[in-house]
Design a protein around this motif. Structure first.
Motif, PDB file in Angstrom:
ATOM      1  N   HIS A   1      -8.391  -8.013  -9.679  1.00  0.00           N
ATOM      2  CA  HIS A   1      -8.923  -6.972  -8.047  1.00  0.00           C
ATOM      3  C   HIS A   1      -7.523  -6.671  -7.001  1.00  0.00           C
ATOM      4  O   HIS A   1      -7.388  -7.896  -7.350  1.00  0.00           O
ATOM      5  CB  HIS A   1      -9.879  -7.232  -7.805  1.00  0.00           C
ATOM      6  N   LEU A   2      -7.273  -6.374  -6.610  1.00  0.00           N
ATOM      7  CA  LEU A   2      -6.182  -5.998  -5.573  1.00  0.00           C
ATOM      8  C   LEU A   2      -7.066  -5.330  -3.939  1.00  0.00           C
ATOM      9  O   LEU A   2      -7.649  -5.044  -4.021  1.00  0.00           O
ATOM     10  CB  LEU A   2      -4.619  -4.672  -5.782  1.00  0.00           C
ATOM     11  N   LEU A   3      -6.066  -5.008  -2.767  1.00  0.00           N
ATOM     12  CA  LEU A   3      -6.227  -5.173  -1.781  1.00  0.00           C
ATOM     13  C   LEU A   3      -5.731  -3.348  -1.519  1.00  0.00           C
ATOM     14  O   LEU A   3      -4.934  -4.359  -1.500  1.00  0.00           O
ATOM     15  CB  LEU A   3      -6.401  -6.294  -1.083  1.00  0.00           C
ATOM     16  N   PRO A   4      -6.089  -3.388  -0.764  1.00  0.00           N
ATOM     17  CA  PRO A   4      -5.567  -1.866   0.074  1.00  0.00           C
ATOM     18  C   PRO A   4      -3.965  -2.934   1.236  1.00  0.00           C
ATOM     19  O   PRO A   4      -4.527  -3.838   1.672  1.00  0.00           O
ATOM     20  CB  PRO A   4      -6.026  -1.459   1.388  1.00  0.00           C
ATOM     21  N   ALA A   5      -3.208  -2.254   0.457  1.00  0.00           N
ATOM     22  CA  ALA A   5      -2.408  -2.219   1.646  1.00  0.00           C
ATOM     23  C   ALA A   5      -1.546  -1.876   2.778  1.00  0.00           C
ATOM     24  O   ALA A   5      -2.997  -0.664   3.301  1.00  0.00           O
ATOM     25  CB  ALA A   5      -0.492  -1.710   1.176  1.00  0.00           C
ATOM     26  N   GLU A   6      -1.092  -2.098   4.003  1.00  0.00           N
ATOM     27  CA  GLU A   6      -0.661  -0.849   5.181  1.00  0.00           C
ATOM     28  C   GLU A   6      -0.354  -0.161   4.715  1.00  0.00           C
ATOM     29  O   GLU A   6       0.825   0.094   3.914  1.00  0.00           O
ATOM     30  CB  GLU A   6       0.322  -2.052   6.448  1.00  0.00           C
ATOM     31  N   PRO A   7      -0.787   1.611   5.278  1.00  0.00           N
ATOM     32  CA  PRO A   7       0.330   2.203   4.397  1.00  0.00           C
ATOM     33  C   PRO A   7       1.806   2.559   5.163  1.00  0.00           C
ATOM     34  O   PRO A   7       2.658   3.180   4.035  1.00  0.00           O
ATOM     35  CB  PRO A   7      -0.115   3.767   5.590  1.00  0.00           C
TER      36      PRO A   7
END
Ligand SMILES: Nc1ncnc2c1ncn2[C@@H]1O[C@H](COP(=O)(O)OP(=O)(O)O)[C@@H](O)[C@H]1O
Ligand SMILES: [Mg+2]
Length: 224
Positions: A95-101
């Protein structure tokens, strides 16, 4: 985590994407993302994510990339890959988290320039993409949607969904010459191609959808 993977033992190749999502949901996995082609659900422990797609012609290339670039640590750790009924497919990953655009954009820029930190990954991408393009005329570049770069809890960036079955061109071709899709993708591998979640592009208009279905059915009939 190993326990959470045992759920896969309940799935057979006759099960489709709807059954698969229902099975994961009934075991406490929760939706954590949705794109144009796939949904993602997070496992109860939080360690794993399953990505389920009704139709993903590039899935085998994505899986190849995850395996061949595993040593870079810049692709998700892949725990399982299952082909489902009618061309649907699922993968279980970390599972991963969103990255900053803006971080995602920098990551794509580094890949385009093949800078030293991402050179090994860029090399595997180029190799896999060349094979994909040979088989699928619509797949010729990276999908630089920033949502396709995610991050681990420690901040390291990971490329999750790199390949692009350029949907506008693939589906658009059904209006002009459906025989290309009919010939290149066997009917049994595209049974659910009109069931994509389309969370980013929005739904097809019903009239266009019927025209696409009808012209593909006519092309299939001509071929058989
Ligand atoms: N490993 C993962 N961990 C957590 N969420 C994920 C993971 N992979 C994908 N997602 C979520 O699911 C969404 C859709 O997945 P993606 O592989 O990008 O499919 P699509 O082909 O529809 O763009 C992503 O934008 C993201 O929100
Ligand atoms: Mg995506």
């Amino acid at each position: 985590m190993t326990d959470e993977l045992s759920i896969l033992g309940a799935l057979t190749a006759k099960d489709g994407h709807v059954t698969a999502e229902a099975l994961f949901t009934s075991h406490g996995w929760k939706r954590c993302g949705v794109g144009d082609w796939a949904v993602a659900l997070r496992s109860p422990s939080g360690d794993l994510a399953v990505r389920i797609s009704p139709f993903d012609p590039v899935a085998t290339y994505t899986v190849r990339l995850f395996r061949e670039a595993a040593g870079t640590g810049q692709v998700p750790v892949l725990h399982a890959h299952r082909e489902l009924e009618g061309g649907a497919v699922l993968t279980v990953m970390e599972h991963l988290l969103p990255a900053e655009p803006d971080q995602a954009a920098l990551f794509f820029r580094a890949l385009a320039e093949s800078t030293p930190e991402v050179a090994s990954l860029a090399e595997v991408i180029a190799r896999v993409l060349a094979d994909a393009h040979e088989e699928l005329p619509w797949c010729d570049r990276l999908d630089s949607n920033p949502a396709n770069v995610m991050r681990r809890a420690d901040g390291r960036l990971v490329l999750t969904d790199p390949f692009f079955a350029d949907g506008k061109t693939l589906y658009g071709s059904l209006f002009t010459d459906a025989s290309v899709v009919a010939r290149i993708i066997p009917a049994a591998r595209r049974r659910h191609m009109f069931e994509l979640p389309l969370a980013e592009s929005g739904p097809w208009d019903p009239v266009g959808l019927e025209r696409m279905r009808a012209s593909l059915a006519a092309a299939d009939a001509r071929l058989s």
